[in-house]
Design an enzyme around this catalytic site. Structure first.
Site, PDB file in Angstrom:
ATOM      1  N   MET A   1     131.704  89.362  13.113  1.00  0.00           N
ATOM      2  CA  MET A   1     130.654  90.233  13.633  1.00  0.00           C
ATOM      3  C   MET A   1     129.495  90.397  12.654  1.00  0.00           C
ATOM      4  SD  MET A   1     133.138  93.105  15.368  1.00  0.00           S
ATOM      5  CE  MET A   1     131.807  94.256  15.654  1.00  0.00           C
TER       6      MET A   1
ATOM      7  N   ARG B   1     128.429 105.141   9.377  1.00  0.00           N
ATOM      8  CA  ARG B   1     127.100 105.319   9.960  1.00  0.00           C
ATOM      9  C   ARG B   1     127.103 106.632  10.726  1.00  0.00           C
ATOM     10  NH1 ARG B   1     127.190 100.681  14.751  1.00  0.00           N
ATOM     11  NH2 ARG B   1     129.223 101.225  15.631  1.00  0.00           N
TER      12      ARG B   1
ATOM     13  N   VAL C   1     139.294  95.175  20.846  1.00  0.00           N
ATOM     14  CA  VAL C   1     140.549  94.658  20.291  1.00  0.00           C
ATOM     15  C   VAL C   1     141.164  95.686  19.345  1.00  0.00           C
ATOM     16  CG1 VAL C   1     141.579  92.892  18.805  1.00  0.00           C
ATOM     17  CG2 VAL C   1     139.896  92.237  20.524  1.00  0.00           C
TER      18      VAL C   1
ATOM     19  N   GLY D   1     137.159  86.878  14.250  1.00  0.00           N
ATOM     20  CA  GLY D   1     135.757  87.108  14.568  1.00  0.00           C
ATOM     21  C   GLY D   1     134.916  87.156  13.310  1.00  0.00           C
TER      22      GLY D   1
ATOM     23  N   ASN E   1     140.961  91.016  25.281  1.00  0.00           N
ATOM     24  CA  ASN E   1     141.104  91.978  24.170  1.00  0.00           C
ATOM     25  C   ASN E   1     142.535  92.458  23.968  1.00  0.00           C
ATOM     26  OD1 ASN E   1     137.919  93.286  25.211  1.00  0.00           O
ATOM     27  ND2 ASN E   1     138.306  91.801  23.605  1.00  0.00           N
TER      28      ASN E   1
ATOM     29  N   TYR F   1     129.808  78.356  21.304  1.00  0.00           N
ATOM     30  CA  TYR F   1     131.220  78.690  21.497  1.00  0.00           C
ATOM     31  C   TYR F   1     131.995  77.407  21.780  1.00  0.00           C
ATOM     32  CZ  TYR F   1     135.118  81.780  22.709  1.00  0.00           C
ATOM     33  OH  TYR F   1     136.315  82.454  22.710  1.00  0.00           O
TER      34      TYR F   1
ATOM     35  N   ARG G   1     132.671 101.407  10.376  1.00  0.00           N
ATOM     36  CA  ARG G   1     131.413 101.456   9.634  1.00  0.00           C
ATOM     37  C   ARG G   1     131.028 102.903   9.332  1.00  0.00           C
ATOM     38  NH1 ARG G   1     127.100  98.187  13.000  1.00  0.00           N
ATOM     39  NH2 ARG G   1     125.767  98.981  11.319  1.00  0.00           N
TER      40      ARG G   1
ATOM     41  N   TRP H   1     142.572  82.377  17.895  1.00  0.00           N
ATOM     42  CA  TRP H   1     141.744  82.307  19.102  1.00  0.00           C
ATOM     43  C   TRP H   1     142.692  82.377  20.289  1.00  0.00           C
ATOM     44  CZ3 TRP H   1     139.234  77.261  21.267  1.00  0.00           C
ATOM     45  CH2 TRP H   1     138.364  77.579  22.307  1.00  0.00           C
TER      46      TRP H   1
ATOM     47  N   SER I   1     136.291  98.465  17.850  1.00  0.00           N
ATOM     48  CA  SER I   1     136.071  97.451  18.877  1.00  0.00           C
ATOM     49  C   SER I   1     137.153  97.538  19.943  1.00  0.00           C
ATOM     50  CB  SER I   1     136.083  96.056  18.249  1.00  0.00           C
ATOM     51  OG  SER I   1     137.393  95.752  17.779  1.00  0.00           O
TER      52      SER I   1
END
Length: 396
Positions: free
Chosen positions: A303, A225, A203, A301, A174, A81, A223, A326, A201
């Site tokens: 992920m 799923r 955010v 991001g 967030n 990071y 997603r 950021w 998420s």
């Protein structure tokens, strides 16, 4: 017990004459989650106790109330990071020196240094850290006054009454990330459309709520799923206008049909002008197909841990603008803007119009728990953070 009642009960004892007298003599013993090298958090983190010492003239002794566990914190421990932790030789005689994990927290002042005896800062005042990298997974610390933002400066005296400490503790990363991205890259108006992946998420859920409050229209990608229908219902309850799966986002015909008419401002005809990307890889690039010419694609991001491979044609022929964001860099450049933003968000929280995603709380009670018990509690929080959902370390 609700965190606010625990805080108020402990605040009374922390400000007693006997406690203050004891603090003048020796500071206080702090318990912290520390590491002495970069690596997998489960391998390198351990519990450590140290004496804080007395606050110097320009410092405060603070007690931490709630410290979130964020993905960025774990990346920092892994050494990948941009903000590096402070390996502090004063925490221990051991070599190499130790660093305390964590970047976000709510704390309260329990003793001022000499420069602060005019009491412009009140005993018991809630504060957040101005900058990342301090190390917030600990029960107590000595902090320089210019490293803190007092909530009375943000909200005004007495206006923090009724705010939940956990909601305040999690507001700096967030919610602020979502807030800035919706405002700073494309001039959205009432009825205008924007899209995001990673919508479930923290955010993403914050962005859905701001969008609803400001009259924007959101397309939210999740997603596909098992259980995705439940996630869709949760986002719709927060105010999401459209929820689609990553499979649908990858379907060229599905996207083309909706971009033509459904995902347009019905009054102005404006199409999707902003895309927020926290996944990257193919998913991140699929967002580009939804954007109107001149639209803005913002990455905050990755992920998927896959690179964002930019094609030349959207840049050349469609004038798509690609940005990175950021929130730590933004806050460092805009300290007064950060205070204004926090005031706005916390006012919405207090008025019941906005709620940061509810985290799971993991309690440390330094007075009754052994170091081994504290470490087990923290490891459990780490494991649960890996499977999704916000985790917060709280201090009794």
């Amino acid at each position: 017990m609700h965190l606010l009642s625990r805080v108020l009960r402990s605040r009374g004892s922390s400000l007693s004459l006997s406690t203050t007298s004891s603090l003048r003599r020796r500071g206080i013993t702090s318990r912290a989650i520390v590491f002495d090298r970069y690596g997998a958090p489960g391998d390198v983190l351990k519990v450590h106790e140290y004496e804080t010492g007395e606050p110097r003239s320009d410092e405060f002794l603070v007690r931490f109330l709630a410290s979130p566990i964020n993905p960025a914190d774990l990346n920092q421990i892994e050494g990948v990071y941009p903000t590096r932790p402070h390996f502090d030789p004063s925490l221990s005689d051991a070599d190499p020196p130790l660093a305390v994990g964590g970047n976000e927290a709510l704390c309260e002042i329990i003793k001022p240094g000499r420069d602060h005896l005019d009491m412009k800062w009140r005993l018991g005042e809630w504060c957040i850290l101005k900058r990342p990298g301090f190390g917030t997974w600990r029960s107590h610390a000595v902090v320089k006054g210019d490293s803190l933002i007092g909530l009375s400066k943000v909200m005004g005296d007495g206006l923090t009454d009724g705010l939940d400490p956990v909601q305040v503790a999690v507001v700096g990363v967030n919610p602020c990330t979502a807030y800035r991205m919706l405002l700073d890259f494309s001039t959205l108006g009432k009825g205008d459309w924007w899209i995001q992946n990673g919508a479930s998420s923290a955010v993403g859920r914050c962005a859905v709520q701001f969008s609803r409050l400001w009259g924007y229209r959101s397309i939210n990608v999740i997603r596909e799923r098992p259980g995705w229908e439940k996630t869709k219902a949760e986002l719709e309850a927060l105010g999401a206008d459209v929820v689609i799966t990553d499979t649908q986002l990858g379907d060229r015909d599905f996207v083309k049909e909706n971009v033509k008419s459904a995902w347009r401002n019905q009054e102005t005809g404006r199409g999707v002008s902003l895309a927020l990307n926290c996944v990257s890889g193919i998913n991140g690039m699929n967002l580009v197909k939804t954007l109107e010419d001149g639209g803005h694609h913002v990455t905050y991001g990755a992920m998927s841990k896959q690179p964002l491979k930019l094609a030349a044609s959207p840049l050349i022929f469609r004038d798509i603008h690609f940005h990175g964001f950021w929130v730590s860099r933004w806050a460092a450049k805009n300290p007064e803007g950060k205070i204004d933003m926090l005031r706005d968000i916390l006012t919405l929280v207090k008025d019941g119009k906005f709620a940061a995603p509810q985290p799971k709380l993991h309690w440390w009670d330094v007075a009754t728990q052994s170091e081994e018990e504290s470490l087990e509690i923290f490891k459990r929080a780490l494991e649960e953070s890996a499977t999704g959902g916000k985790q917060v370390l709280c201090f009794a």
